[in-house]
Design an enzyme around this catalytic site. Sequence first.
Site, PDB file in Angstrom:
ATOM      1  N   GLU A  46       0.830  -1.206   0.000  1.00 50.10           N
ATOM      2  CA  GLU A  46       0.000   0.000   0.000  1.00 50.10           C
ATOM      3  C   GLU A  46       0.867   1.258   0.000  1.00 50.10           C
ATOM      4  O   GLU A  46       1.895   1.321   0.670  1.00 50.10           O
ATOM      5  CB  GLU A  46      -0.880  -0.023   1.248  1.00 50.10           C
ATOM      6  N   LYS A 115      -9.489   2.591  -2.026  1.00 51.27           N
ATOM      7  CA  LYS A 115      -9.720   2.025  -0.695  1.00 51.27           C
ATOM      8  C   LYS A 115     -11.062   2.465  -0.142  1.00 51.27           C
ATOM      9  O   LYS A 115     -11.372   3.654  -0.069  1.00 51.27           O
ATOM     10  CB  LYS A 115      -8.592   2.452   0.237  1.00 51.27           C
ATOM     11  N   CYS A 149      -5.475  -3.105   2.893  1.00 51.92           N
ATOM     12  CA  CYS A 149      -5.148  -2.985   4.310  1.00 51.92           C
ATOM     13  C   CYS A 149      -6.371  -3.062   5.227  1.00 51.92           C
ATOM     14  O   CYS A 149      -6.916  -4.144   5.435  1.00 51.92           O
ATOM     15  CB  CYS A 149      -4.353  -1.692   4.521  1.00 51.92           C
TER      16      CYS A 149
END
Length: 263
Positions: A46, A115, A149
């Site tokens: 990331e 995200k 994540c």
Amino acid sequence: MPMPKLTIAIAQMAIAFGQPADNRAKVKKFVAQAAKQRADIVVFPELWDTGYDLTRFDEIADSEGTTAQQLLAQLAQQYHIYILGGSVAVSHDGHFYNTTYVFDDQGQLLSTYRKVHLFGLMHEDQYLQAGNQMSHFTVKTVPATNVICYDIRFPEWLRKLSAAGSELIFVPAEWPEQRTQQWLQLLAARAIENQSFVIGVNRVGDDPDNHFAGHSVVYDPLGNVLSELGDTEALKTVTIDLDQITSVRGEIPVFADRRPDLY
């Protein structure tokens, strides 16, 4: 007909804080190394371009993702390798997004994912806008998805992605050392419940506020560890046998047994 085997290269980077040029140079080296090891796909962490230098995104974020897309497309085409570009900081219409780009081995863009779940503990919600779209693409002929994540703490999101047909789940991350055990346990759970291979790629090194201990890992659909790195920068390849998905899903058909009328 047997499904193919895939060789996955995990690029566990030490990210230079707020130094996109340095990180791009490192990505080039990792892609070349992955290709030399005959990987089908190479996966990065990331925010590999900037790290969590959030307060400087107005200076260093990639406008429309143009630089990252051009770099990854060129490398994918040059080395004939799929690239899951971790994620990068992208500026768009006055906002910033934590964005994954996936390219095939001809340099064609397969997927863009922003995200969805922003992590307040690392101040993402103060600087970033959340995405609202799923990621679906194929690696060779294998249906895949990716999240980023913090997304793995939301099993309902990964279930929705997996129920749409994904068999590989890629998870680029910057997951701090103090929660390493949770990282491993959450990834294993997502693999077991979705009967999928899960590929988690974390960074190593430090930024001003965090230490990152890596432990990038590949789980099979039963939650067994196929490969796990330690806490130093490294690139490692692992070959997975995709026939295992058919076997596991045939024995315990969790997708057929779901009760969407209740949940």
